[in-house]
Design an enzyme around this catalytic site. Structure first.
Site, PDB file in Angstrom:
ATOM      1  N   SER A 164       0.836  -1.190   0.000  1.00 52.00           N
ATOM      2  CA  SER A 164       0.000   0.000   0.000  1.00 52.00           C
ATOM      3  C   SER A 164       0.882   1.255   0.000  1.00 52.00           C
ATOM      4  O   SER A 164       1.770   1.367  -0.842  1.00 52.00           O
ATOM      5  CB  SER A 164      -0.932  -0.050   1.210  1.00 52.00           C
ATOM      6  N   ARG A 233     -11.850   6.477   9.546  1.00 52.98           N
ATOM      7  CA  ARG A 233     -11.342   5.114   9.656  1.00 52.98           C
ATOM      8  C   ARG A 233     -12.337   4.101   9.084  1.00 52.98           C
ATOM      9  O   ARG A 233     -11.954   3.128   8.443  1.00 52.98           O
ATOM     10  CB  ARG A 233     -11.067   4.797  11.118  1.00 52.98           C
ATOM     11  N   ASP A 330      -8.373  -6.688  -4.645  1.00 52.64           N
ATOM     12  CA  ASP A 330      -7.989  -5.338  -4.217  1.00 52.64           C
ATOM     13  C   ASP A 330      -8.572  -4.320  -5.187  1.00 52.64           C
ATOM     14  O   ASP A 330      -8.116  -4.201  -6.318  1.00 52.64           O
ATOM     15  CB  ASP A 330      -6.455  -5.234  -4.200  1.00 52.64           C
ATOM     16  N   HIS A 363      -7.807  -5.310  -0.380  1.00 47.77           N
ATOM     17  CA  HIS A 363      -6.527  -4.617  -0.302  1.00 47.77           C
ATOM     18  C   HIS A 363      -5.667  -5.084   0.867  1.00 47.77           C
ATOM     19  O   HIS A 363      -4.442  -5.140   0.775  1.00 47.77           O
ATOM     20  CB  HIS A 363      -6.796  -3.119  -0.196  1.00 47.77           C
ATOM     21  N   ASP A 364      -6.304  -5.395   1.981  1.00 47.35           N
ATOM     22  CA  ASP A 364      -5.569  -5.784   3.185  1.00 47.35           C
ATOM     23  C   ASP A 364      -4.898  -7.151   3.085  1.00 47.35           C
ATOM     24  O   ASP A 364      -4.267  -7.589   4.051  1.00 47.35           O
ATOM     25  CB  ASP A 364      -6.514  -5.793   4.393  1.00 47.35           C
TER      26      ASP A 364
END
Lengths: 391, 391
Positions: A164, A233, A330, A363-364
Site C-alpha cells: 500500500s 477510519r 484489491d 486490499h488488506d
C-alpha cells in the site's frame, strides 16, 4: 493498514523488541522538504530485528502503510498481547527471515508513533505543530529513512519491502537512491492514486476537518476530533476489504439480535464492526497525522515526479530487481495498476517478477497470513541474497 | 440518485408540471407500519405525466432512488432551469412515452420532498417528528404508493419501473400486489443489500449522527447537520460512480492550479467535485430523511421478508413480466446480484428478459442518457401494452 489480523499463531516471533529513536536535521541545518518548507529537528522512531552482518549486506527495510508504525514484529514485553503489525511476515524462518536479514522498520515522517509529525512539539513555539506542520511527501518520508539507514551504517539495502503506501515508499527508494537498492518488493500498491483513491481519502479528510473538535488542527490538550477520525477510519476499512470478503465475514448477519431493531442502533454485524474499528482507531491515532499522510499518498505520482509524466522514464532510473505483487480482490489499487508498473519496468529491461495472488480479502490481503505470499517473498529474498538471477 | 446528469437536450419534454398531494390514514385510522408503529395522517407528494386512458390500463408507476423525489419529468415553470430527475426517460416519444402512458411518480414515505417524513410536523406535538418518526421500510413505501394508485383510480399498473432503491420498490410491488402489476422493470438494483452496501450506508449515517448539529435528530429551526450530511453525500457519490468513470471524468487533474498547493485545500478536481456535490445536496435534502431512507434500503430483504430466506419462494408470488437491467461497472449492486434475481424468477417460470448494459459510469448509469436503455424500456413497454409474448 488494518489491525484486524488473525495472527499466525504457529510462527516463531523475534521476541522482545524496543522502539529506538534517531534525531537529525538539527537547526541551523534543518531538513528541506519537497514543498520548499524546512523542518528540524526531525526524530524518526524505528525498530530493528535480526543482526547486521559484517559487510552490512543483509539489511531489509520494511515500509509501513497508512496507519502503521515502526513496530513491525515482536512484542514490547512478555505480557504484551499484540505483536507488531507484520509479525506474520517478519521473524525467524518467516517470509522475511530475521535469522538471515537485518530488518529495519521506521515510523514515517509525519506519523504519530514516535516520528516527528503534527502532534510533535514545535521547538520554536513549544506547542504541538498542529496544522502548522508542513505538508510532506512520500519523497520526504524516504529521505528521512535514508538519514536513518546512513546512521545505522547501512550503505546498501538488500531489499525494500512494503504494501500500500509502503509500496509507494519502495518505488520512491528505487528511483531516488537506485545505487542503494538491490531489490524491491512493492505489494498491493500503485505509482499514483486513481481519482477513486483520492476521492475516498478526501471524504475521510472532510470528515475530520468538519468535526468541530478539529479546531483547525489545534486540538491538542482539548477534545480530539474523535467522531471525524472514526468516520474516516470506517471509510478506510471499507476500502481495505472487498465485496466478497464482507459477504463472507458479515453477510447480512444481525448483531446479538433475532430481528432488526427498527432504530438507528447497529442492527447488522458489519455496522458493529465498523463502529468498533472507528472507536478503537481513535484511541491510538492522531487525526492530523491521518490528514498529512493521506495527502502525501494522494500527492505521490512517480510518473510526474520522476519521469516527466512517463512511468517508463521514471523506472529508467531504477536498478533494483523487483517482485511486484497484487491481489485479485484489491479494488483500491487494482491489479491493472500493478501491471502498468510491471510493463514500465520491463520496458527498461529490469529484472521483474510479477504475481497476482488470488485472494478474497481485498486490499488488506498483504497483512493477512498467506503461505503463498510468504513463500514468494522468502524465495525472492533468497535468490537476491545469493545473487541468483531470476529463472 | 445523482443530480449530475447531462440532460438529453434533444428530448421533447412533458412541459409544465405540478406537484400534487394526497393525504390518507387520518387518525383514528392511521397507517400501520411494518415495525408495528402507526403513522397518520400520511401525505404523499406526487406528479403525473400523460393521461390515464378510459379503461385505466396505461398507468406506469416510476419509483425513485435514495435522494430522488416526485419530480421525474418536465419543469415547474418556463424559467425553471432544471427538469425532473428522469426527464431523459419520461416524456413524449421517450423510453417511457407519455403520449401512450399515464406516468405516476411519488416521493417516498419518509421523504423530504412533500411526502410525510421526519421533517414533517407531528400533528400531536405540533413539532417536526425528527428522530421520533417511526423507522419505515420499502414495504411501507409501497403500501403508501398503493393508497395513491387507489386514489387515482388505477386498479392495475401496466408497469412499475425504478432504479436502485426504486428497483427495490418495484420488486416489493410484484410480490405484495401481484394481481396489480402487469410488468416490472427493476434497474441497477438488488433483492437485498450486501454487507458492502450496508457498510457505506452505515458510515454515511455515522457522519450525520456524529455531527453535533444533528442534536439527536431535533435540529429543525436550528443549525442543520450540514457537515455530516455533506460527508454522507460524498460517500454516496463515490459509490454511484466507478473507477473508470472517475478516471475519465477527473483522473489526477488539478483544480485551477498548475501544481499541488501543499495545503489541505482541494488540489484535485475530484476533490472539488465531491465538496461541491456535498454542499449542493445539503441545500435540498433533509439529514433525517437520509437516515430513514438508507435504513429502509438496508432492511429490505425480499428473500427474508417474502420467501422465508429463499428468492425463489419470494418470486413465486410474482405474476409480472420482468425486464431486469444491470450495468457492467455498477459495483454497488453488481451484475451478479441481478443474475441471482433473474435465476430465481426463471425458476418460477416467470417471463423475464435480462440485459447487462456495458457502461463505464457505474451505478448511476440508469440516470444517464443511454439510447440502448431507452430503446430496451420502450420496446418492453410496447410489447407489454400490446400483450405480446416475449420472443
Amino acid at each position: 493498514m488494518s489491525e484486524y489480523i488473525e495472527h499466525d499463531k504457529s510462527g516463531v516471533s523475534v521476541g522482545l523488541v524496543e522502539k529506538q529513536f534517531f534525531t537529525f536535521a538539527e537547526p541551523p541545518n534543518p531538513m528541506k522538504l519537497d514543498s520548499g518548507a524546512v523542518l528540524g529537528p526531525v526524530t524518526i522512531a524505528y525498530e530493528t530485528y535480526g543482526r547486521l552482518n559484517e559487510d552490512a549486506s543483509n539489511a531489509v527495510l520494511v515500509a509501513h502503510a497508512l496507519t502503521g508504525d515502526s513496530h513491525a514484529a515482536g512484542c514490547y514485553s512478555k505480557t504484551d498481547p499484540k505483536p507488531g503489525w507484520w509479525d506474520i511476515m517478519v521473524g525467524p524462518g518467516k517470509g522475511i527471515d530475521t535469522n538471515k536479514y537485518f530488518v529495519i522498520c521506521s515510523n514515517v515522517l509525519g506519523g504519530c508513533m514516535g516520528s516527528t509529525g503534527p502532534s510533535s512539539v514545535n521547538p520554536t513555539t513549544k506547542k504541538p505543530y498542529g496544522a502548522s506542520f508542513p505538508v510532506i511527501t512520500i519523497g520526504d518520508m524516504v529521505r528521512a529513512q535514508k538519514a536513518l539507514t546512513d546512521h545505522l551504517g547501512v550503505k546498501r539495502l538488500l531489499a525494500v519491502v512494503g504494501g500500500s503506501m509502503g509500496g509507494m515508499q519502495v518505488m520512491e527508494w528505487c528511483v531516488r537512491y537506485p545505487e542503494m537498492v538491490t531489490s524491491a518488493i512493492p505489494l498491493a500498491t500503485t505509482t499514483r492514486h486513481s481519482a477513486l483513491a483520492i476521492a475516498f481519502n478526501e471524504v475521510a479528510r472532510q470528515a475530520i476537518m468538519t468535526d468541530p473538535n478539529w479546531s483547525s488542527g489545534d486540538y491538542y490538550g482539548g477534545n480530539k476530533p474523535a467522531m471525524g477520525l472514526a468516520v474516516a477510519r470506517m471509510i478506510g476499512h471499507i476500502t481495505y476489504l472487498s465485496d466478497e470478503a464482507m459477504r463472507q465475514k458479515f453477510g447480512r448477519r444481525l448483531q446479538d439480535k433475532a430481528a432488526v431493531s427498527f432504530d438507528f442502533g447497529a442492527d447488522f454485524q458489519v455496522e458493529s464492526y465498523l463502529r468498533h474499528q472507528g472507536a478503537k482507531f481513535v484511541e491510538r491515532f492522531d487525526a492530523n497525522t491521518f490528514l498529512y499522510i493521506t495527502k502525501a499518498a494522494d500527492y505521490f505520482d512517480l510518473e510526474a515526479q520522476h519521469g516527466n509524466g512517463s512511468a517508463v522514464e521514471a523506472f529508467s532510473k531504477a536498478r533494483a530487481r523487483f517482485l511486484v505483487v497484487s491481489f485479485t480482490s484489491d479494488w483500491l489499487y487494482p491489479t491493472y495498476q500493478s501491471r502498468a508498473m510491471v510493463t514500465a519496468m520491463k520496458k527498461n529491461a529490469l529484472d521483474v517478477s510479477f504475481c497476482e495472488i488470488e485472494a478474497d480479502c481485498g486490499h488488506d490481503a498483504f497483512l493477512i497470513p498467506n503461505p503463498r505470499l510468504s513463500a514468494l517473498i522468502k524465495g525472492f529474498l533468497e535468490s537476491v541474497s545469493t545473487g541468483q538471477q531470476h529463472p
